[in-house]
Design a protein around this motif. Sequence first.
Motif, mmCIF file in Angstrom:
data_model
loop_
_atom_site.group_PDB
_atom_site.id
_atom_site.type_symbol
_atom_site.label_atom_id
_atom_site.label_comp_id
_atom_site.label_asym_id
_atom_site.label_seq_id
_atom_site.Cartn_x
_atom_site.Cartn_y
_atom_site.Cartn_z
ATOM 1 N N LYS A 237 2.756 -6.378 -6.028
ATOM 2 C CA LYS A 237 2.269 -6.115 -4.670
ATOM 3 C C LYS A 237 1.051 -6.974 -4.359
ATOM 4 O O LYS A 237 0.924 -7.531 -3.267
ATOM 5 N N VAL B 25 2.150 -9.278 -1.076
ATOM 6 C CA VAL B 25 1.649 -8.948 0.265
ATOM 7 C C VAL B 25 0.876 -10.123 0.871
ATOM 8 O O VAL B 25 1.160 -10.544 1.997
ATOM 9 N N LEU C 47 9.185 -4.942 -1.513
ATOM 10 C CA LEU C 47 8.197 -4.057 -0.876
ATOM 11 C C LEU C 47 8.860 -2.770 -0.381
ATOM 12 O O LEU C 47 8.262 -1.696 -0.428
ATOM 13 N N LYS D 277 2.823 3.180 4.911
ATOM 14 C CA LYS D 277 3.088 2.176 3.871
ATOM 15 C C LYS D 277 3.804 0.954 4.450
ATOM 16 O O LYS D 277 3.535 -0.178 4.029
ATOM 17 N N TYR E 285 2.259 -2.634 3.834
ATOM 18 C CA TYR E 285 2.923 -3.644 3.003
ATOM 19 C C TYR E 285 3.606 -4.716 3.837
ATOM 20 O O TYR E 285 3.661 -5.884 3.447
#
Lengths: 504, 504
Positions: B176, B180, B355, B384, B388
């Motif tokens: 992540k 991201v 993701l 979320k 993300y």
Amino acid sequence: MEIKEFYDYCREIASYGSAAALVEWDMRTKMPPKAASDRSIVAGKLGRTAFEMSTSPRMAAFVEYFNRPAVNKQLSDVDRRNVELETKRYRKISAIPAEKYEKFMVACSKGEYVWQEAKAKSDFAMFRPYLEEIVAYQKEFVEYYGYEQNRYDALLDDYEPSITTQDLKVIIDGLKSELVPFIRQLREQGTRPDTSCLTGTFDKAAQEQMSLDVLKTMTYDFEGGRIDETAHPFTTGIGFGDVRVTTHYYEHNIASALFSTMHEGGHALYEQGVSEAYRWMSIHRGASMGVHESQSRTWENLVGRSEAFWKYYYPRLQNRFPQFQNVALDDFYKAINVVEPSLIRIEADEVTYNLHIMLRFEMEEALINGRAQVAELPELWNAKVKEYLGIDVPDDAHGVLQDVHWASGLFGYFPSYMLGNLYAAQFFATARQEIPDLEEQIAAGNLGALREWQRSRIHQYGALYDPKDLVVRVTGKPLDYHYFMSEVKEKYSRIYGIVPPESK
Amino acid sequence: MEIKEFYDYCREIASYGSAAALVEWDMRTKMPPKAASDRSIVAGKLGRTAFEMSTSPRMAAFVEYFNRPAVNKQLSDVDRRNVELETKRYRKISAIPAEKYEKFMVACSKGEYVWQEAKAKSDFAMFRPYLEEIVAYQKEFVEYYGYEQNRYDALLDDYEPSITTQDLKVIIDGLKSELVPFIRQLREQGTRPDTSCLTGTFDKAAQEQMSLDVLKTMTYDFEGGRIDETAHPFTTGIGFGDVRVTTHYYEHNIASALFSTMHEGGHALYEQGVSEAYRWMSIHRGASMGVHESQSRTWENLVGRSEAFWKYYYPRLQNRFPQFQNVALDDFYKAINVVEPSLIRIEADEVTYNLHIMLRFEMEEALINGRAQVAELPELWNAKVKEYLGIDVPDDAHGVLQDVHWASGLFGYFPSYMLGNLYAAQFFATARQEIPDLEEQIAAGNLGALREWQRSRIHQYGALYDPKDLVVRVTGKPLDYHYFMSEVKEKYSRIYGIVPPESK
């Protein structure tokens, strides 16, 4: 014990049966070749499970309880008939010691395998010991089953309950005495139709579209079925709402797909027409093999080879296959109705077909009663083909080895094919009486008129009635081969331009 | 007790499983609509039979005997692994009281039904009580199963044995933290490919031919499989020699059928490649859901979205679809590799896909450990997705209600999708090392080079090895998400014309 428990148990058995039917449909239509051997194991397992449940202590308890007179008389007609059919199945299977039945199944499995090669090589001697073993089991089983008059009755009963060997002999003697001379008359005095319009090249995609269209015209319900291609066409009822037909396309033979599709479609209309209330029940099937065959023969021959149907459908066929543009309707109609004594049963026309059955029945009946031996079959076969059909059998592949039935242990099955033709003619005669404008309806493409009649008189009942009772309920009379004989004499005398012989 | 008896019993179970797989394939591809309700009964019966046999006293006896240390150590590696897998299955199922499991199955069945309507209406409140019941069962089951560190481990174990929740958290945190910002960089600094060439009208028959051709190019074996159309593409191994794929054709979207076919083809190559010696065995399947997914992702993304593949295949696509005649290869290549944060997981591209999985995993893990409640899910979800993917969720149908998994009680399943992407990259890096001219082979249309490598290193073993061991055997190292990250950074930096960020 509640009847619901019995039905729940039957539904479990039918679930395995339904899965087995799907596996077999798939094996014959979709399965990739490498799966063949492992899939047979799956099919065998499902079949064995259903078989074991049909003869389990649980089923024994149902059979015992629901056949107690005090209990049985309280049942509804439908419940009583379902109990009767399961009881019959239970008693027949239980009559044979399990290990004997297993051995018989193995013998049939080997028999089929060897038969394939023997047929390919036209070598009866190779197949003979296997067939001898199968026949020996059949003769032994007959003693276990028991019979009243003729040993063959016990086998016939699996496919055509309520018809006896004696009934069959009477029918066959009468039919043969009329058919054999009539076929000779057609050949000697008649004008054989020109069949050249049926040869040529027929686009496969167009044949597929034709098959779909013919089934739709017949009111086959595609929401509850489908059509696929296979080597040997068949119909299978996988369960309620799923009755599938198959057909086969030959690029150089349009008649094959056309009449196979109508034949299988006829079987399918029967199964699609059984009352929804009977789903999962033992009676959710045809009344007998013969009655089932009558429905396929009706659509294949009485509709599919009729002038009325082609009045409606011929322009549609011409649109799909331009080569028919220059062929007159009457020439096409005659071409699809050519009568030709031939060696192979499954290629036989409407008139000669029953002769193929008669000779098989006569040999089976003699075998089971010990009046003939397996070793004599080729000679017997060839003599009968000469006598009934007037032709010589060149080799056993085109004679005694042509059908798989005996290799599969299916003795008593062949007569259903003939009975199907006879029931069909008798039912159709009644339909003509009860729907006075039937021909006009068919000629207008309204095949639903016939189909609705069949549904209301025959299809909806499934196996609720014995065929002997059903034929009386529908036509008012017991089975009578003269309906078939008149139908055939009248139609083919016109086509061949001869004076029809007197009816006996 | 002989190991042969154990295998015979397993083959019986697998026979029912094979029939069930065929019934389900048929339900999703061929079955006429009217059969739906009765066919579910058949599928349920077959599934229950296999399930009952897996936990029967007979299986208990095998489990007890073959796990005795003195007996177990005499077994071959293959035998021991089969015993291990059946033992695990036996213990997991037996851990849950049967009536509780039955109730759970009913809750899932109701859950799926209500979920469909809730999704259509975008009404989470309607689904909430059903999901609460399912989650409550999952939390209860976890206690029955037992776990070492994290309750979620017990669920993960069904789909990805040998990976723990802690492992996943480490992977996800690392991934992540790189993904991201990289996606943000692509959006802010990169040049988005023009995807207009993928819109238009694509003849369905041509798409069908393309799918056949792509599978052949992938060396999919049509003697041991087939392709059919379905609403939601899937692959099913019905048994040895029968691994079927399905795909879906959209007239206005060629990418869908193309990449679905390659994805399912990748799953199928795996199952077709398992050693024939393992037929009917427990190990005749993939090592895990994640490893299975790695094979589909390899063919869909690492091959199917590569420059090398399209060097070979693009002229063939142009021949089939004339609209590509005026589109340069490079433009097409870029178009099929557009990166676009989106709401729906199954439509997500290679870069953003993980993701979608992370947020599901985080919510599942919190739910099972009681740190989140079902009622909070929509809010959590939307937050979320914003965090993300940087986008707003307009309604629950495009958010928390989009997937069926939770309604079906499949908690612990989602991470396999992500792990598949990671395994795929790591395996592919090894393949590149071991086949130095891999790109050239692919560009020449010789996909058999990769396929043979996969078969010899991964496919043939089926489930003989735990995924954790397999990845070390194949690549020499434990699972490492950096392979995926480097692959993606390098490829997409080029496509988007940005300077690739440093690897962490």
